[in-house]
Scaffold this motif. Structure first.
Motif, PDB file in Angstrom:
ATOM      1  N   GLN A  87      41.295  -0.735  41.668  1.00 34.07           N
ATOM      2  CA  GLN A  87      40.667  -1.666  40.732  1.00 34.07           C
ATOM      3  C   GLN A  87      40.589  -3.074  41.307  1.00 34.07           C
ATOM      4  N   ARG A  88      39.371  -3.599  41.355  1.00 30.03           N
ATOM      5  CA  ARG A  88      39.209  -5.007  41.753  1.00 30.03           C
ATOM      6  C   ARG A  88      39.151  -5.875  40.498  1.00 30.03           C
ATOM      7  N   SER A  89      38.343  -5.442  39.502  1.00 33.74           N
ATOM      8  CA  SER A  89      38.299  -6.152  38.220  1.00 33.74           C
ATOM      9  C   SER A  89      38.636  -5.148  37.127  1.00 33.74           C
ATOM     10  N   ALA A  90      39.587  -5.510  36.279  1.00 34.59           N
ATOM     11  CA  ALA A  90      39.971  -4.606  35.187  1.00 34.59           C
ATOM     12  C   ALA A  90      38.820  -4.501  34.174  1.00 34.59           C
ATOM     13  N   SER A 101      29.236 -10.132  36.658  1.00 30.94           N
ATOM     14  CA  SER A 101      28.544  -8.935  36.173  1.00 30.94           C
ATOM     15  C   SER A 101      27.253  -8.639  36.925  1.00 30.94           C
ATOM     16  N   TRP A 102      26.786  -7.409  36.764  1.00 33.36           N
ATOM     17  CA  TRP A 102      25.489  -7.047  37.323  1.00 33.36           C
ATOM     18  C   TRP A 102      24.346  -7.675  36.537  1.00 33.36           C
ATOM     19  N   TYR A 103      24.608  -8.088  35.283  1.00 31.37           N
ATOM     20  CA  TYR A 103      23.571  -8.801  34.516  1.00 31.37           C
ATOM     21  C   TYR A 103      23.179 -10.087  35.252  1.00 31.37           C
ATOM     22  N   SER A 139      31.944   1.226  34.058  1.00 32.75           N
ATOM     23  CA  SER A 139      31.770   2.374  33.147  1.00 32.75           C
ATOM     24  C   SER A 139      31.936   3.703  33.874  1.00 32.75           C
ATOM     25  N   SER A 140      31.340   3.811  35.058  1.00 33.32           N
ATOM     26  CA  SER A 140      31.358   5.105  35.761  1.00 33.32           C
ATOM     27  C   SER A 140      32.772   5.462  36.190  1.00 33.32           C
ATOM     28  N   GLY A 141      33.502   4.487  36.745  1.00 30.15           N
ATOM     29  CA  GLY A 141      34.873   4.740  37.163  1.00 30.15           C
ATOM     30  C   GLY A 141      35.746   5.091  35.960  1.00 30.15           C
ATOM     31  N   VAL A 142      35.651   4.273  34.924  1.00 35.10           N
ATOM     32  CA  VAL A 142      36.510   4.460  33.745  1.00 35.10           C
ATOM     33  C   VAL A 142      36.239   5.812  33.075  1.00 35.10           C
ATOM     34  N   GLN A 143      34.988   6.227  33.051  1.00 37.15           N
ATOM     35  CA  GLN A 143      34.677   7.528  32.435  1.00 37.15           C
ATOM     36  C   GLN A 143      35.159   8.691  33.303  1.00 37.15           C
ATOM     37  N   SER A 144      35.102   8.522  34.616  1.00 39.93           N
ATOM     38  CA  SER A 144      35.433   9.667  35.475  1.00 39.93           C
ATOM     39  C   SER A 144      36.940   9.812  35.702  1.00 39.93           C
ATOM     40  N   CYS A 193      31.297 -10.557  28.901  1.00 43.05           N
ATOM     41  CA  CYS A 193      30.638 -10.851  30.188  1.00 43.05           C
ATOM     42  C   CYS A 193      29.946  -9.594  30.699  1.00 43.05           C
ATOM     43  N   LYS A 194      30.613  -8.457  30.529  1.00 44.02           N
ATOM     44  CA  LYS A 194      30.047  -7.181  30.988  1.00 44.02           C
ATOM     45  C   LYS A 194      29.874  -6.251  29.791  1.00 44.02           C
ATOM     46  N   ARG A 195      29.190  -5.178  30.010  1.00 38.42           N
ATOM     47  CA  ARG A 195      29.019  -4.204  28.944  1.00 38.42           C
ATOM     48  C   ARG A 195      30.377  -3.577  28.618  1.00 38.42           C
ATOM     49  N   ALA A 210      30.566  11.692  32.605  1.00 44.19           N
ATOM     50  CA  ALA A 210      29.390  10.857  32.311  1.00 44.19           C
ATOM     51  C   ALA A 210      28.877  11.141  30.893  1.00 44.19           C
ATOM     52  N   ARG A 211      28.751  10.095  30.132  1.00 44.65           N
ATOM     53  CA  ARG A 211      28.400  10.250  28.717  1.00 44.65           C
ATOM     54  C   ARG A 211      27.745   8.967  28.238  1.00 44.65           C
ATOM     55  N   VAL A 212      26.810   9.066  27.333  1.00 42.08           N
ATOM     56  CA  VAL A 212      26.152   7.857  26.829  1.00 42.08           C
ATOM     57  C   VAL A 212      27.039   7.212  25.752  1.00 42.08           C
TER      58      VAL A 212
HETATM   59  P1  NAP Z   1      29.705  -1.441  37.576  1.00 46.93           P
HETATM   60  O1  NAP Z   1      29.898  -1.690  36.146  1.00 46.93           O
HETATM   61  O2  NAP Z   1      28.959  -2.440  38.367  1.00 46.93           O
HETATM   62  O3  NAP Z   1      31.147  -1.234  38.203  1.00 46.93           O
HETATM   63  C1  NAP Z   1      31.336  -1.157  39.575  1.00 46.93           C
HETATM   64  C2  NAP Z   1      32.824  -1.230  39.862  1.00 46.93           C
HETATM   65  O4  NAP Z   1      33.007  -1.098  41.270  1.00 46.93           O
HETATM   66  C3  NAP Z   1      33.431  -2.560  39.457  1.00 46.93           C
HETATM   67  O5  NAP Z   1      34.726  -2.324  38.972  1.00 46.93           O
HETATM   68  C4  NAP Z   1      33.465  -3.315  40.785  1.00 46.93           C
HETATM   69  O6  NAP Z   1      34.439  -4.306  40.840  1.00 46.93           O
HETATM   70  C5  NAP Z   1      33.797  -2.192  41.731  1.00 46.93           C
HETATM   71  N1  NAP Z   1      33.423  -2.471  43.098  1.00 46.93           N
HETATM   72  C6  NAP Z   1      32.194  -2.709  43.601  1.00 46.93           C
HETATM   73  N2  NAP Z   1      32.252  -2.922  44.925  1.00 46.93           N
HETATM   74  C7  NAP Z   1      33.549  -2.825  45.269  1.00 46.93           C
HETATM   75  C8  NAP Z   1      34.256  -2.957  46.492  1.00 46.93           C
HETATM   76  N3  NAP Z   1      33.629  -3.229  47.635  1.00 46.93           N
HETATM   77  N4  NAP Z   1      35.597  -2.805  46.472  1.00 46.93           N
HETATM   78  C9  NAP Z   1      36.228  -2.527  45.321  1.00 46.93           C
HETATM   79  N5  NAP Z   1      35.632  -2.391  44.128  1.00 46.93           N
HETATM   80  C10 NAP Z   1      34.305  -2.543  44.112  1.00 46.93           C
HETATM   81  O7  NAP Z   1      28.985  -0.028  37.836  1.00 46.93           O
HETATM   82  P2  NAP Z   1      29.035   1.284  36.942  1.00 46.93           P
HETATM   83  O8  NAP Z   1      30.413   1.596  36.536  1.00 46.93           O
HETATM   84  O9  NAP Z   1      28.299   2.334  37.677  1.00 46.93           O
HETATM   85  O10 NAP Z   1      28.256   0.894  35.652  1.00 46.93           O
HETATM   86  C11 NAP Z   1      27.032   0.177  35.701  1.00 46.93           C
HETATM   87  C12 NAP Z   1      26.382   0.176  34.361  1.00 46.93           C
HETATM   88  O11 NAP Z   1      25.812   1.445  34.122  1.00 46.93           O
HETATM   89  C13 NAP Z   1      27.295  -0.053  33.180  1.00 46.93           C
HETATM   90  O12 NAP Z   1      27.600  -1.394  32.969  1.00 46.93           O
HETATM   91  C14 NAP Z   1      26.482   0.542  32.061  1.00 46.93           C
HETATM   92  O13 NAP Z   1      25.496  -0.335  31.599  1.00 46.93           O
HETATM   93  C15 NAP Z   1      25.833   1.719  32.757  1.00 46.93           C
HETATM   94  N6  NAP Z   1      26.651   2.898  32.495  1.00 46.93           N
HETATM   95  C16 NAP Z   1      26.752   3.283  31.204  1.00 46.93           C
HETATM   96  C17 NAP Z   1      27.523   4.342  30.889  1.00 46.93           C
HETATM   97  C18 NAP Z   1      27.607   4.740  29.448  1.00 46.93           C
HETATM   98  O14 NAP Z   1      26.837   4.364  28.660  1.00 46.93           O
HETATM   99  N7  NAP Z   1      28.523   5.476  29.037  1.00 46.93           N
HETATM  100  C19 NAP Z   1      28.195   5.040  31.876  1.00 46.93           C
HETATM  101  C20 NAP Z   1      28.067   4.630  33.194  1.00 46.93           C
HETATM  102  C21 NAP Z   1      27.276   3.535  33.485  1.00 46.93           C
HETATM  103  P3  NAP Z   1      34.025  -5.832  40.467  1.00 46.93           P
HETATM  104  O15 NAP Z   1      33.764  -5.828  38.995  1.00 46.93           O
HETATM  105  O16 NAP Z   1      35.190  -6.635  40.880  1.00 46.93           O
HETATM  106  O17 NAP Z   1      32.786  -6.143  41.260  1.00 46.93           O
END
Ligand code: NAP
Length: 542
Positions: free
Chosen positions: A212-215, A500-502, A192-197, A334-336, A59-61
């Motif tokens: 992965q559901r969405s790349a 997106s969540w937006y 972001s959380s998955g890709v970082q971890s 579309c997404k961050r 986890a990192r900003v």
């Molecule tokens: P996210 O961007 O909403 O990603 C959630 C992931 O889970 C998506 O790939 C989604 O796929 C998948 N998913 C959700 N429900 C699922 C299901 N039932 N089955 C399979 N896959 C599923 O959430 P996040 O990664 O926690 O990040 C959220 C936001 O937090 C980021 O956009 C960012 O703004 C912030 N954040 C920032 C940082 C940073 O600054 N470094 C780090 C972490 C988070 P789909 O896309 O297909 O729904």
């Protein structure tokens, strides 16, 4: 209204602040400085908000450390030493704890306590706030510093609770950490959380399946340690950095994910030959896919950038099938954009497999692992990186009742909007820090938070000075603002393939509505200032 020194009865205060992350801490400080009695409630055991809960590995900003800090404490900022260009969760959490101590904020915060209900009393023009500890506090104002990404969503996967191994969530990761050594692990989610971890977990685990559901669109992080003299040099420039930051439409002047989006190349990708396009990738790497003038505005140009991105992935990922599966099917923008540390490289490891859920969906979670359509993954650990009910989720989960007993949950279920992102019609004296309709998540959150907290503090001061009991957005002004916000959501942000969540599109049943204001922080701040100068246009003051 009371004075902080005289506020012996803590069940009646001027302001209740909900949350003790960046926003809650700054609100507590500013409102106290303004002479108000304030109580903050925080459901975590410590300060930090986002940076308290999201302590997953990696986890990192994505903003530079020297700009991801409070900007209005010229003495304090000289005392704090960042160690990296883009700090990790633990360092940001340490910073916020340090600030809380330096500013003497802890005695104003009730930890481990969630606000469950807030009810507006029209006759008294006060809020009754109730906590899960059974405490009731009456306050004239409520400042919701509840964060934009703090309401986790549980994925609707059959059998979720039946898993016999360890189920972990990135957004409430164990405080003591977790050792993945020798374990068979699945990570669900590639935001972001998955890709970082993923790279960090892959380095420990025996086997890692990335579901992965969405790349993801992700760019390599420029993070590195700050050199011995580099921070001193930066500190000597803090005044200039702050000015540039506040003049920037995204609240950050230096490199970061959001400021990358602000930089435009003069060339159109649609007018460039393939060789020219590839040349840009040779020069800039992944960032070269998007360093074109038209990519952010035109769907065809965006498609061209996506093809280039696919090429860039192929350069890194050895297995052609995996490389292809890693290409997103929705527009860039579309997404961050994610900033990662070795994400694509991780798929070249022998212990890592990508599972494309579009082709091979999850059927259920079972005691021994995850049943996919084509096979059973036997697992010791499942990590859910499945995201948040963003922007409105944290307040919708509290039973907030405004005028005539109307709940905010119901109002936002229909239309997740707030006037200037600061307040909602029907909910007098409730301020939403970085609420829907504000630039917030499209900017450096810290800058946006500071702006909102200062606006709110000045607003309460104005009400006090002029003998007003309440302030509330006018419904017509709120609707107009929502329309205005809508005009900035471009074709890429609202593209049918964008979930997106937006847009709230990641939450089943949530109204699809582009929530943040994409017109830029500077334009937005000017509008907020105009509203004040013209006597709080669009608000009803009573
Ligand atoms: P996210 O961007 O909403 O990603 C959630 C992931 O889970 C998506 O790939 C989604 O796929 C998948 N998913 C959700 N429900 C699922 C299901 N039932 N089955 C399979 N896959 C599923 O959430 P996040 O990664 O926690 O990040 C959220 C936001 O937090 C980021 O956009 C960012 O703004 C912030 N954040 C920032 C940082 C940073 O600054 N470094 C780090 C972490 C988070 P789909 O896309 O297909 O729904």
């Amino acid at each position: 209204m009371g004075d902080i020194g005289e506020a012996l009865d803590r069940s009646e205060v001027d302001v209740v602040v909900i949350g003790a992350g960046f926003a809650g801490l700054y609100a507590l400080y500013m409102l106290r400085e303004a002479g108000l009695s304030v109580r903050a409630f925080e459901r975590g055991e410590g300060v930090g908000g986002t940076w308290y809960w999201n302590r997953y590995p990696g986890a990192r900003v994505d903003i530079q450390s020297v700009e991801y800090m409070f900007t209005k404490f010229p003495d304090l900022e000289q005392e704090w030493d960042w160690t990296e260009l883009m700090p990790a969760q633990a360092e940001i959490e340490r910073y916020l704890n340090w600030v809380a101590d330096k500013l003497g904020l802890r005695d104003g915060i009730t930890f481990d306590t969630a606000v469950q209900r807030a009810t507006y009393d029209d006759a008294a023009a006060t809020w009754r706030v109730e906590t899960d500890a059974g405490e009731q506090v009456v306050a004239r104002f409520v400042v919701a510093a509840t964060g934009c990404l703090s309401a986790p969503i549980e994925p609707a996967i059959p059998g979720l609770g039946s898993f016999a191994g360890d189920s972990l969530y990135t957004n409430r990761f164990p405080h003591e950490g977790y050792d993945f050594t020798g374990k068979r692990v699945a990570v669900i989610g590639t935001g972001s959380s998955g890709v970082q971890s993923v790279p960090v977990i892959a380095a420990q685990a025996a086997e890692l399946f990335v579901l992965q559901r969405s790349a993801a669109y992700t760019l390599p992080s420029p993070n590195r340690p700050l050199g011995p003299n580099e921070l001193d040099e930066l500190k000597s420039q803090y005044a200039d950095i702050r000015s540039a930051q506040w003049a920037s439409p995204v609240g950050t002047a230096r490199f970061g994910a959001v400021s990358f989006l602000g930089r435009r190349s003069l060339t159109n990708i649609l007018e460039a030959s393939w060789d020219e396009q590839i040349g840009k990738v040779d020069e800039l790497g992944f960032a070269g896919c998007f360093a074109w003038a038209d990519v952010f505005f035109d769907v065809a140009a965006n498609d061209a950038a996506k093809r280039l991105y696919a090429e860039a992935i192929k350069r890194v990922v050895n297995d052609p099938g995996t490389a292809e599966d890693l290409v997103p099917h929705y527009p860039f923008g579309c997404k961050r954009v994610i900033i990662d540390e070795g994400y694509f490289e991780t798929f070249n490891r022998d212990n890592v497999q990508l599972v494309n859920l579009r082709r091979n969906p999850i059927e259920s979670v079972v005691p021994s692992g995850i049943q996919l359509a084509d096979r059973l993954l036997e697992l010791d650990v499942i990590v859910y990186a499945t995201g948040f009910d963003a922007m409105t989720g944290s307040l919708s989960r509290i039973d907030i009742r405004g005028r005539d007993g109307v709940t905010l949950r119901d109002v936002w279920a229909e239309s997740p909007t707030a006037y200037l992102g600061l307040g909602v019609a029907g909910f007098p004296n409730l301020f939403t820090v970085t609420g829907p309709g504000s630039p917030s998540v499209l900017t450096n959150m810290v800058t946006s938070i500071e702006h909102h907290v200062e606006w709110i503090t000045a607003c309460i001061g104005h009400l006090q000075a002029n003998g007003h009991r309440s302030i509330e957005p006018d419904r017509a002004a709120q609707d107009e603002w929502a329309e205005h916000v809508n005009t900035f959501a471009g074709p890429l942000q609202v593209h049918p393939s964008c979930n997106s969540w937006y847009l709230g599109a990641n939450v089943p049943g949530k109204t699809r509505h582009y929530m943040p204001y994409a017109g830029g922080l500077t334009r937005y701040m000017a509008r907020c200032a105009e509203v004040v100068e013209s006597g709080y246009t669009g608000f009803e003051l009573a």
